[in-house]
Structures are given as C-alpha cells and as structure tokens.
Design a protein around this motif. Structure first.
Motif, PDB file in Angstrom:
ATOM      1  N   TYR A 287       0.867  -1.173   0.000  1.00 32.68           N
ATOM      2  CA  TYR A 287       0.000   0.000   0.000  1.00 32.68           C
ATOM      3  C   TYR A 287       0.910   1.231   0.000  1.00 32.68           C
ATOM      4  CZ  TYR A 287      -2.536  -3.726   2.472  1.00 32.68           C
ATOM      5  OH  TYR A 287      -3.034  -4.925   2.889  1.00 32.68           O
ATOM      6  N   SER A 288       0.529   2.226   0.809  1.00 32.49           N
ATOM      7  CA  SER A 288       1.413   3.384   0.967  1.00 32.49           C
ATOM      8  C   SER A 288       1.976   3.433   2.376  1.00 32.49           C
ATOM      9  CB  SER A 288       0.630   4.671   0.675  1.00 32.49           C
ATOM     10  OG  SER A 288      -0.463   4.778   1.562  1.00 32.49           O
ATOM     11  N   CYS A 289       1.759   2.361   3.157  1.00 30.80           N
ATOM     12  CA  CYS A 289       2.250   2.389   4.541  1.00 30.80           C
ATOM     13  C   CYS A 289       3.747   2.130   4.565  1.00 30.80           C
ATOM     14  CB  CYS A 289       1.504   1.379   5.404  1.00 30.80           C
ATOM     15  SG  CYS A 289       2.090  -0.312   5.273  1.00 30.80           S
ATOM     16  N   GLN A 290       4.387   2.641   5.595  1.00 26.73           N
ATOM     17  CA  GLN A 290       5.820   2.493   5.736  1.00 26.73           C
ATOM     18  C   GLN A 290       6.157   2.178   7.175  1.00 26.73           C
ATOM     19  OE1 GLN A 290       7.273   6.284   4.390  1.00 26.73           O
ATOM     20  NE2 GLN A 290       7.611   5.521   2.343  1.00 26.73           N
TER      21      GLN A 290
ATOM     22  N   ALA B 227       2.564  -6.599   8.218  1.00 25.86           N
ATOM     23  CA  ALA B 227       1.700  -5.588   8.821  1.00 25.86           C
ATOM     24  C   ALA B 227       0.441  -6.252   9.347  1.00 25.86           C
ATOM     25  CB  ALA B 227       1.343  -4.492   7.823  1.00 25.86           C
ATOM     26  N   VAL B 228      -0.079  -5.730  10.450  1.00 23.68           N
ATOM     27  CA  VAL B 228      -1.329  -6.188  11.041  1.00 23.68           C
ATOM     28  C   VAL B 228      -2.255  -4.978  11.133  1.00 23.68           C
ATOM     29  CG1 VAL B 228      -2.436  -7.222  13.053  1.00 23.68           C
ATOM     30  CG2 VAL B 228      -0.145  -7.983  12.351  1.00 23.68           C
ATOM     31  N   GLN B 229      -3.395  -5.068  10.429  1.00 28.69           N
ATOM     32  CA  GLN B 229      -4.320  -3.923  10.376  1.00 28.69           C
ATOM     33  C   GLN B 229      -3.582  -2.652   9.954  1.00 28.69           C
ATOM     34  OE1 GLN B 229      -7.238  -5.780  10.384  1.00 28.69           O
ATOM     35  NE2 GLN B 229      -8.115  -4.047  11.493  1.00 28.69           N
ATOM     36  N   ASP B 230      -2.716  -2.773   8.938  1.00 31.20           N
ATOM     37  CA  ASP B 230      -1.936  -1.647   8.421  1.00 31.20           C
ATOM     38  C   ASP B 230      -0.912  -1.112   9.423  1.00 31.20           C
ATOM     39  OD1 ASP B 230      -3.442  -1.942   6.167  1.00 31.20           O
ATOM     40  OD2 ASP B 230      -4.655  -0.137   6.471  1.00 31.20           O
ATOM     41  N   ARG B 231      -0.672  -1.847  10.518  1.00 30.56           N
ATOM     42  CA  ARG B 231       0.376  -1.471  11.468  1.00 30.56           C
ATOM     43  C   ARG B 231       1.614  -2.299  11.139  1.00 30.56           C
ATOM     44  NH1 ARG B 231      -3.843  -2.854  14.793  1.00 30.56           N
ATOM     45  NH2 ARG B 231      -2.643  -4.589  15.665  1.00 30.56           N
TER      46      ARG B 231
ATOM     47  N   VAL C  79       4.048  -6.957  16.916  1.00 28.64           N
ATOM     48  CA  VAL C  79       2.711  -6.417  16.700  1.00 28.64           C
ATOM     49  C   VAL C  79       1.692  -7.244  17.486  1.00 28.64           C
ATOM     50  CG1 VAL C  79       0.970  -5.800  14.985  1.00 28.64           C
ATOM     51  CG2 VAL C  79       3.396  -5.673  14.386  1.00 28.64           C
ATOM     52  N   ASP C  80       0.794  -6.575  18.173  1.00 25.68           N
ATOM     53  CA  ASP C  80      -0.257  -7.255  18.927  1.00 25.68           C
ATOM     54  C   ASP C  80      -1.320  -7.758  17.953  1.00 25.68           C
ATOM     55  OD1 ASP C  80      -1.916  -8.182  20.937  1.00 25.68           O
ATOM     56  OD2 ASP C  80      -2.781  -6.209  21.348  1.00 25.68           O
ATOM     57  N   ILE C  81      -1.395  -9.069  17.761  1.00 24.13           N
ATOM     58  CA  ILE C  81      -2.344  -9.661  16.814  1.00 24.13           C
ATOM     59  C   ILE C  81      -3.584 -10.120  17.582  1.00 24.13           C
ATOM     60  CG2 ILE C  81      -2.705 -11.480  15.114  1.00 24.13           C
ATOM     61  CD1 ILE C  81       0.278 -11.479  14.580  1.00 24.13           C
TER      62      ILE C  81
ATOM     63  N   ARG D 230      -7.905 -11.357  17.359  1.00 21.10           N
ATOM     64  CA  ARG D 230      -8.869 -12.060  16.523  1.00 21.10           C
ATOM     65  C   ARG D 230      -9.613 -11.075  15.621  1.00 21.10           C
ATOM     66  NH1 ARG D 230      -8.299 -16.772  15.020  1.00 21.10           N
ATOM     67  NH2 ARG D 230      -7.773 -17.352  17.168  1.00 21.10           N
ATOM     68  N   GLY D 231      -9.682 -11.402  14.331  1.00 20.58           N
ATOM     69  CA  GLY D 231     -10.337 -10.544  13.353  1.00 20.58           C
ATOM     70  C   GLY D 231      -9.389  -9.606  12.633  1.00 20.58           C
ATOM     71  N   ASP D 232      -8.146  -9.472  13.105  1.00 14.72           N
ATOM     72  CA  ASP D 232      -7.171  -8.608  12.433  1.00 14.72           C
ATOM     73  C   ASP D 232      -6.825  -9.149  11.046  1.00 14.72           C
ATOM     74  OD1 ASP D 232      -7.010  -6.835  14.517  1.00 14.72           O
ATOM     75  OD2 ASP D 232      -5.117  -7.611  15.313  1.00 14.72           O
ATOM     76  N   ILE D 233      -6.574  -8.238  10.118  1.00 21.47           N
ATOM     77  CA  ILE D 233      -6.088  -8.607   8.794  1.00 21.47           C
ATOM     78  C   ILE D 233      -4.570  -8.575   8.817  1.00 21.47           C
ATOM     79  CG2 ILE D 233      -6.080  -8.063   6.334  1.00 21.47           C
ATOM     80  CD1 ILE D 233      -8.768  -9.027   7.420  1.00 21.47           C
ATOM     81  N   ILE D 234      -3.960  -9.707   8.509  1.00 23.37           N
ATOM     82  CA  ILE D 234      -2.500  -9.840   8.490  1.00 23.37           C
ATOM     83  C   ILE D 234      -2.036  -9.827   7.040  1.00 23.37           C
ATOM     84  CG2 ILE D 234      -0.544 -11.320   9.084  1.00 23.37           C
ATOM     85  CD1 ILE D 234      -2.308 -12.455  11.357  1.00 23.37           C
ATOM     86  N   THR D 235      -1.057  -9.007   6.732  1.00 20.96           N
ATOM     87  CA  THR D 235      -0.547  -8.875   5.369  1.00 20.96           C
ATOM     88  C   THR D 235       0.963  -9.059   5.373  1.00 20.96           C
ATOM     89  OG1 THR D 235      -2.319  -7.303   4.843  1.00 20.96           O
ATOM     90  CG2 THR D 235      -0.460  -7.409   3.322  1.00 20.96           C
ATOM     91  N   VAL D 236       1.434  -9.866   4.432  1.00 21.57           N
ATOM     92  CA  VAL D 236       2.872 -10.094   4.275  1.00 21.57           C
ATOM     93  C   VAL D 236       3.249  -9.813   2.823  1.00 21.57           C
ATOM     94  CG1 VAL D 236       4.744 -11.781   4.350  1.00 21.57           C
ATOM     95  CG2 VAL D 236       2.995 -11.785   6.142  1.00 21.57           C
ATOM     96  N   SER D 237       4.323  -9.094   2.643  1.00 18.07           N
ATOM     97  CA  SER D 237       4.880  -8.829   1.317  1.00 18.07           C
ATOM     98  C   SER D 237       6.244  -9.504   1.219  1.00 18.07           C
ATOM     99  CB  SER D 237       5.022  -7.323   1.094  1.00 18.07           C
ATOM    100  OG  SER D 237       5.636  -7.044  -0.146  1.00 18.07           O
ATOM    101  N   LEU D 238       6.426 -10.309   0.180  1.00 15.58           N
ATOM    102  CA  LEU D 238       7.698 -10.975  -0.095  1.00 15.58           C
ATOM    103  C   LEU D 238       8.406 -10.222  -1.208  1.00 15.58           C
ATOM    104  CD1 LEU D 238       9.694 -13.385   0.154  1.00 15.58           C
ATOM    105  CD2 LEU D 238       8.277 -14.578  -1.543  1.00 15.58           C
ATOM    106  N   GLN D 239       9.545  -9.617  -0.882  1.00 12.10           N
ATOM    107  CA  GLN D 239      10.326  -8.862  -1.853  1.00 12.10           C
ATOM    108  C   GLN D 239      11.567  -9.654  -2.244  1.00 12.10           C
ATOM    109  OE1 GLN D 239      11.238  -5.150   0.081  1.00 12.10           O
ATOM    110  NE2 GLN D 239       9.102  -4.489   0.173  1.00 12.10           N
ATOM    111  N   CYS D 240      11.773  -9.831  -3.533  1.00  5.89           N
ATOM    112  CA  CYS D 240      13.022 -10.396  -4.046  1.00  5.89           C
ATOM    113  C   CYS D 240      13.959  -9.245  -4.337  1.00  5.89           C
ATOM    114  CB  CYS D 240      12.766 -11.226  -5.300  1.00  5.89           C
ATOM    115  SG  CYS D 240      11.757 -12.692  -5.010  1.00  5.89           S
ATOM    116  N   ILE D 241      15.095  -9.199  -3.652  1.00  6.64           N
ATOM    117  CA  ILE D 241      16.006  -8.065  -3.702  1.00  6.64           C
ATOM    118  C   ILE D 241      17.371  -8.522  -4.207  1.00  6.64           C
ATOM    119  CG2 ILE D 241      14.812  -6.819  -1.866  1.00  6.64           C
ATOM    120  CD1 ILE D 241      16.854  -7.872   0.121  1.00  6.64           C
ATOM    121  N   ASP D 242      18.199  -7.564  -4.621  1.00  9.06           N
ATOM    122  CA  ASP D 242      19.545  -7.941  -5.065  1.00  9.06           C
ATOM    123  C   ASP D 242      20.489  -7.980  -3.871  1.00  9.06           C
ATOM    124  OD1 ASP D 242      20.460  -5.328  -4.561  1.00  9.06           O
ATOM    125  OD2 ASP D 242      20.405  -4.725  -6.669  1.00  9.06           O
TER     126      ASP D 242
END
Length: 257
Positions: free
Chosen positions: A17-20, A163-167, A193-195, A197-209
């Motif tokens: 997203y745009s979160c950092q 990220a959990v709930q965009d955190r 991160v405090d996870i 019940r009901g939280d949306i968990i998001t993981v991004s896998l980046q392939c880097i050099d």
C-alpha cells in the motif's frame, strides 16, 4: 577531550500500500548526512525516492525533508530516463518508468554541487505460496509463518514485510539461499505487533539484489547492538549519502486471523 556529536536518522522502509515502517538509528558521523531511500517494483508506479537529513540526537524526531534536488532514474536495459517530480518536500515521484524483472536501474540525485548515485537490478519474482499463524516461540504472542519455494538457481535474496491492520512490524525479516538452496522455505516472522482475533495480516515478499540485502542485514545487525551509538548501516548509494536504492519484485498475501 573533544566531544563527539551523535546524530540520528530515520530509514523509511517501504512495504505494501502506501504504509511504511520508520526505523530510527543513532549514529556517529562528523556532520549531518543526507538520507536517500528509493524503490522501484514490478507493480504499477509511480515509484518514489525520498530525501531527508539526519538530525542531532537532542532534537525532536522530525527529520527534515530535503527539497530542490534533481532526481533521475534510468532503465539501463530500455535506455529510458525518467526525471522525477517533487510532489511534496523531499518526496520525488516517477512518471513513465515501469519495473521489469531482469532490468537494471540507475538512480542519480543531484543537490547543489553534490551528486549521489546507485544501481540496482530487479530479480525474478518468487510466489508467496501461503501464510498461517502459530503460537509464538517465545512469550505469549502470535508468530506469522510464510511459505515460499526458493528456485534451484543460486543467489536469491529476500526481504519480507509484515503488517497487522496496516500497522507495520518494525522487525527486519531477511532470507538467502546460501544454505537451503532450491528448498521450500518456512519463514517464521517473530513480531512486535499485537495480533488480535479478526485482524487482517498482510505479508509482502520482496526479491532483492545482493547489495540491498547487505543494507538490510547491516541495518538489522546495527539495531541489535547494545551500545547507545551504533555503526552506520552499509549503503549501496555512492557520493556520501546514507540509505538504499532497491529495484525489487513483490508478492503480497493477506488473511484474517
């Protein structure tokens, strides 16, 4: 005895997203330093370069944006150069570039009589096969587990962002295939991160050099030091600035806990 000044900088590590996640680092240069973070992915642009300055440790954690730079990114395979536009102070965006796996990109930042540059090659993408949770190995929390298949070809480097709930988690998750090349990777993401019940968990896998991997690895090692002032993370930017420039692929999955 001469007193040594201590400076602080922040690395803005882009996720999905745009979160950092912002990682603050206390270091010990002789004077304030420019900090550049740039990312190009295989997802639709525009892509972003940020430029800030380090601050003295006793100042508020408001890292000053650096305006007025001339920023260029060149796709060296396509022979296309994009002149970035400063959309807000210290934030520069591309216009026409597209991130293509296998292509090499060169970033040039010019400010006054100083020039900073960096080159990064975008690896092939790797699928993020599945995600699940398990009880934390230590403590009462919840760990997230990511599964992905490392290719047979050697020389793959990974950076994962949770990220959990965009955190976003402040942890740095890295992997390389020096030991288990060509195997299925079960990557446990111990997290801060405090996870719930009901939280949306998001993981991004980046392939880097490899150079970007070295940046993240040295940053992680520096943050784990117990001293008040830590060694400077390794940068792939030439010219005296700190930070990183990364051309990487990214695959993202989300699920409800």
């Amino acid at each position: 005895m001469m007193k040594t000044s201590v400076w602080m900088l922040a690395f803005c590590v882009t996720s999905f997203y745009s979160c950092q996640k912002v990682i603050e680092v206390k270091l010990n240069p002789s004077s304030p330093r420019y900090v550049i973070t740039g990312n190009i992915t295989d997802q639709p642009g525009p892509y972003e370069v940020k430029m800030t300055s380090s601050i003295h440790f006793d100042q508020d954690n408001n890292f000053p944006a650096v305006s007025g730079a001339k920023v260029y990114i060149t796709d060296q395979n396509a022979g296309l150069t994009d002149t970035l536009t400063e959309v807000t102070p210290g934030r520069y965006l591309t216009h026409v570039l597209a991130g293509v796996p296998g292509h090499t990109y060169k970033m040039v930042v010019m400010l006054g009589n100083e020039t900073f540059s960096s080159v990064s090659t975008m690896p092939p993408p790797i699928a993020l096969d599945s995600l699940y949770t398990k009880a934390a190995t230590f403590g009462d929390g919840t760990d997230v587990v990511a599964l992905y298949d490392d290719p047979v070809a050697r020389g793959n480097f990974y950076h994962l962002v949770l990220a959990v709930q965009d955190r976003p988690s402040r942890e740095i998750y890295l992997h390389n295939d020096k030991i288990n090349n060509g195997a299925t990777v079960t990557h446990v993401l111990n997290n801060d991160v405090d996870i719930r019940r009901g939280d949306i968990i998001t993981v991004s896998l980046q392939c880097i050099d490899t150079d970007v991997y070295d940046f993240y690895y040295s940053l992680d090692q520096a943050l784990k030091q117990n001293s008040a002032v830590i060694s400077n993370p390794k940068t792939n930017i030439r010219g005296g600035a700190m930070g990183y420039f990364s051309a990487h692929t990214t695959r993202t999955r989300s699920f409800a806990y």
